[in-house]
Design an enzyme around this catalytic site. Structure first.
Site, short mmCIF file in Angstrom:
data_model
loop_
_atom_site.label_atom_id
_atom_site.label_comp_id
_atom_site.label_asym_id
_atom_site.label_seq_id
_atom_site.Cartn_x
_atom_site.Cartn_y
_atom_site.Cartn_z
N ASP A 80 1.39 10.51 3.95
CA ASP A 80 2.12 11.49 4.82
C ASP A 80 1.31 12.27 5.37
OD1 ASP A 80 4.20 12.20 6.02
OD2 ASP A 80 5.06 13.55 4.54
N CYS A 101 22.38 34.96 20.67
CA CYS A 101 22.24 36.05 20.85
C CYS A 101 22.04 36.21 22.50
CB CYS A 101 21.14 36.93 20.50
SG CYS A 101 20.87 38.61 21.06
N LYS A 134 10.67 3.60 2.86
CA LYS A 134 10.52 5.16 2.54
C LYS A 134 11.29 5.49 1.12
CE LYS A 134 9.19 6.72 6.48
NZ LYS A 134 9.85 7.98 7.16
N TYR A 151 -6.58 2.21 6.17
CA TYR A 151 -5.67 0.90 5.78
C TYR A 151 -5.68 0.03 6.83
CZ TYR A 151 -2.73 4.83 8.20
OH TYR A 151 -2.07 5.50 9.12
N CYS A 194 18.29 42.76 17.50
CA CYS A 194 18.63 43.70 18.49
C CYS A 194 20.02 44.33 18.36
CB CYS A 194 18.29 43.34 19.91
SG CYS A 194 19.49 42.05 20.30
N LYS A 254 2.19 4.55 1.42
CA LYS A 254 2.20 5.29 2.76
C LYS A 254 1.88 6.55 2.90
CE LYS A 254 5.08 5.40 7.03
NZ LYS A 254 5.25 6.96 7.20
N CYS A 286 23.15 40.26 16.18
CA CYS A 286 21.88 39.94 16.36
C CYS A 286 21.14 41.02 15.30
CB CYS A 286 21.33 40.12 17.56
SG CYS A 286 19.88 39.53 17.66
N GLU A 330 0.90 -1.09 -0.07
CA GLU A 330 -0.12 0.03 0.00
C GLU A 330 1.03 1.14 -0.18
OE1 GLU A 330 -1.91 -0.25 3.93
OE2 GLU A 330 -2.41 -2.27 3.43
N CYS A 364 16.13 41.67 23.74
CA CYS A 364 16.10 40.89 22.45
C CYS A 364 14.46 40.66 22.10
CB CYS A 364 17.02 39.87 22.14
SG CYS A 364 16.87 39.31 20.45
#
Ligand code: IVH
Length: 668
Positions: free
Chosen positions: A117, A424, A312, A225, A409, A115, A406, A113, A430
């Site tokens: 997702d 940071c 997979k 399924y 900030c 799979k 950063c 079958e 921040c």
């Protein structure tokens, strides 16, 4: 209209509309026009409004979803929802086949079958009617999302035919079609909002939305399924799927019996490319032993059935051009580089951005702005860059250089020895870090403040109404009610939520403060040992490390946090607001050391207490609740339906199994 006639007409319309739903959403073969359908639905709505005694949760009129907020009750699965073991090559499938042949001496077939997702779901049908829909959750308990699931048009509310069992569970996947997902993202983009990562997460997020009306508008779909129950009327899995189809469920046509491994491999090969034409995301093929009887013989390991495996597919890899790199600051201050790409289509969705994770990855890839890069979309939330086509590099292209300051900030970034990420350090100044702390503070496992979530925090912070957690307790009703998309009612809900949070026990308040490395368990340990905030605040590092499970890293972080004047002031203000800063008398009196030094695992379902309550009791009495069995486990506290894998492991390690009653005796 007479009651009797109304009843007859309502039943007739319901059956008719469900039949059309089935033709449209399951068979993909509409019989009437959308307009005709809507007219009939309106007629039914009108009749039901006139005779409310004949309305019911399983009427097609309920599929539009109501506006009332759903609360998701946590419920235990009757049969645990396990996962599948994975295979990534034909060799691994051959190993799987060999393992089966060692146990089974007769001939057997496989069913292959796709799979899907999406987000897994377990539906219970009683007497042919949808009774309950529960998400996977942690496999043992999930969220009851029945109200939302009723809005999914391909899920039958009432089964067709009459040969279905009186009660059974059916499992499948809730998916969001690519077309719906891409449309949603296009709308978000227009509105300048953050884009959704992928159809799987969006489907899962939609299922957990509080407003069933919005869920209904999201056009989720489903594929089923796996059927479970007592005395099921079939011996083969393939047959069970045909039956499910007859009863009205959407079962993929891409389901085949394979007599040997060659046929399995042919199926994999075919669908590896054919799946690209499908309207929904798939990430592999599930190979199952067809005979139910042989499935029972093979049984389960701790995590997955021995009679099935998931192959997979290899992630799709596509090349595109790197336009620029931007930097995001997370709630912990970690800075993540993100690649902005020339948009490409991968696995059905349009990709414009890819995560670069950290500076090392940029360096290892040797990225230059303008480079042609390979992008891969695997199981991750955002795709990643897997390589660079250096042949296409122009000598004018400049290397990507990680930023020094950063982006939020301006503070100079730091990198701790041995850590991959740049941080940071401006924790208290921040913006994303402050908002992150506020979001953590109000979250369910911390202060659990009703009505306050990510969006509201964003609004409150953006408008300058609350710039830190203490200011939340200074909010006034009119300030809240004047906010965008907020009214008197929501404002009152937030104020009530804040008021209720003053009763939240100390260990959760401590966790809510967001001290680095002080998670739920550490917060509980500190509370149990030191009882109140004053003791924790004044504890020297050496005192802290004397406590079981508190190491140098945690002690440094706790002592460091309290050494800052602004943090001490924050605690003081929260104290004045009325929050709990000491262990409750009840807990103090109720706690014992009867289970000190014992590691206990909980498995199955129980008669007197929920698993959470039992966990609490173990901890309250000095024991530790552990997740998996090892040689260090002292007891398995076993209820009904304990997983067969756990039983096997307990025997393997010689761990004693105790019942709920025996456990309760230990506490007497
Ligand atoms: S069978 C006992 N069949 O994959 C095993 N699962 O990694 C029952 N999934 O949790 C699962 N398509 O959410 C099965 N055709 C399929 C599937 C499938 C998707 C999901 C399911 C499961 C996960 C396992």
């Amino acid at each position: 209209m007479e009651r009797e006639e109304a009843y007859r007409k309502i039943t007739e319309l319901r059956n008719e509309l469900e039949e059309h739903n089935y033709c449209y959403y399951v068979l993909n073969q509409p019989v009437i026009s959308d307009f005709e359908f809507d007219m009939k639905l309106k007629e039914l709505e009108k009749l039901e409004a006139g005779f409310p005694e004949f309305t019911g949760p399983n009427s097609p009129t309920q599929r539009v979803g109501s506006d009332s907020t759903s609360n998701f009750e946590q419920v235990e699965h009757k049969y645990a929802m396990l996962s599948l073991s994975n295979a990534y090559s034909e060799g691994e499938i051959a190993d799987f086949d060999n393992r089966i042949r060692k146990i089974i001496n007769t001939g057997f077939e496989y069913v292959c079958e796709l799979k899907f997702d999406g987000s897994s779901i377990s539906l219970t049908y009683k007497n042919g009617r949808l009774a309950r829909a529960v998400t996977r959750g942690d496999g043992v308990r999930g969220d009851d999302v029945t109200q939302n699931v009723r809005t999914i048009k391909s899920i039958p509310l009432q089964l067709r035919g009459n040969d279905f069992p009186g009660e059974f569970e059916i499992r499948g996947e809730i998916v969001m079609p690519f077309s719906v997902f891409n449309e949603l993202n296009a709308e978000l983009e227009q509105a300048g909002e953050q884009l959704l990562a992928n159809p799987r997460n969006t489907a899962a997020g939609t299922l957990k939305m509080k407003n069933p009306k919005i869920v209904a508008s999201r056009k989720l779909d489903s594929y089923f399924y796996y059927i479970l129950g007592k005395d099921l009327p079939f011996d083969e899995h393939f047959e069970s799927l045909q039956k499910a189809r007859e009863w009205g469920f959407k079962v993929s046509d891409a389901t085949e019996i394979c007599k040997n491994l060659d046929e399995v491999f042919a199926f994999l090969k075919k669908w590896d490319t054919a799946r690209q034409q499908l309207p929904v995301a798939t990430d592999g093929v599930v190979i199952k032993v067809n005979s139910k009887h042989l499935q029972d013989n093979l049984g389960f390991t701790a995590k997955s059935p021995r009679w099935a495996i998931a192959y997979k597919f290899k992630a799709e890899n596509v090349s595109t051009v790197l336009n620029s790199v931007s930097y995001q600051v997370g709630r912990t201050g970690a800075v993540t580089p993100v690649a902005n790409l020339v948009p490409v289509q991968i696995a059905g969705t349009i990709v414009k951005r890819a995560s670069l994770h950290n500076a090392d990855i940029i360096q290892n890839l040797g990225l230059h702005l303008g480079d042609t890069v390979y992008v891969e979309k695997g199981g991750e939330i955002i795709p990643k860059i897997t390589g660079v086509d250096t042949a296409k590099r122009n000598p004018m292209f400049q290397p990507v250089k990680f930023i020094d300051n950063c982006p939020e900030c301006g503070t100079k970034l730091i990198r701790t020895e041995g850590e991959a990420a740049f941080y940071c350090p401006n924790e208290d100044g921040c913006p994303p870090q402050i908002k992150g702390k506020m979001e953590h503070f109000v979250s369910r496992k911390a202060m659990d403040i009703d009505g306050l979530g990510e969006e509201t925090i964003e609004l409150l912070y953006g408008q300058g109404l609350a710039k830190n957690i203490t200011e939340l307790y200074e909010l006034k009703k009119d300030q809240l009610a004047n906010l965008e998309r907020m009214g008197e009612k929501s404002a009152q809900r937030i104020l009530d939520g804040l008021e209720a949070s003053k009763k939240v026990p100390f260990e959760r308040v401590l966790f809510a403060l967001g001290i680095r490395f002080v998670g739920e368990t550490v917060a509980k340990t500190l509370t149990k040992k030191l009882h109140n905030i004053e003791n924790i605040q004044s504890a020297k590092k050496e005192e802290l490390t004397e406590i079981d499970e508190i190491g140098e890293r945690i002690a440094d972080s706790v002592a460091g946090w309290f050494s800052k004047e602004e943090n001490r002031q924050c605690v003081q203000k929260l104290k004045e607001a009325g929050l709990q800063f000491q262990i409750s008398g009840e807990k103090l009196l109720g706690s014992t050391e009867k289970l000190a030094g014992l590691n206990i695992i909980i498995s199955g379902t129980f008669n007197h207490y929920s698993r959470d309550e039992l966990k609490e009791m173990i901890e309250q009495n000095g024991g530790k609740n552990v997740g998996s069995i090892s040689k260090n486990t002292s007891y398995v506290l076993a209820g009904k339906n304990m997983g067969p894998g756990k039983l096997e492991k307990a025997n393997q390690f010689g761990v004693k199994i105790i019942s709920e009653d025996e456990f309760l005796k230990m506490l007497e």
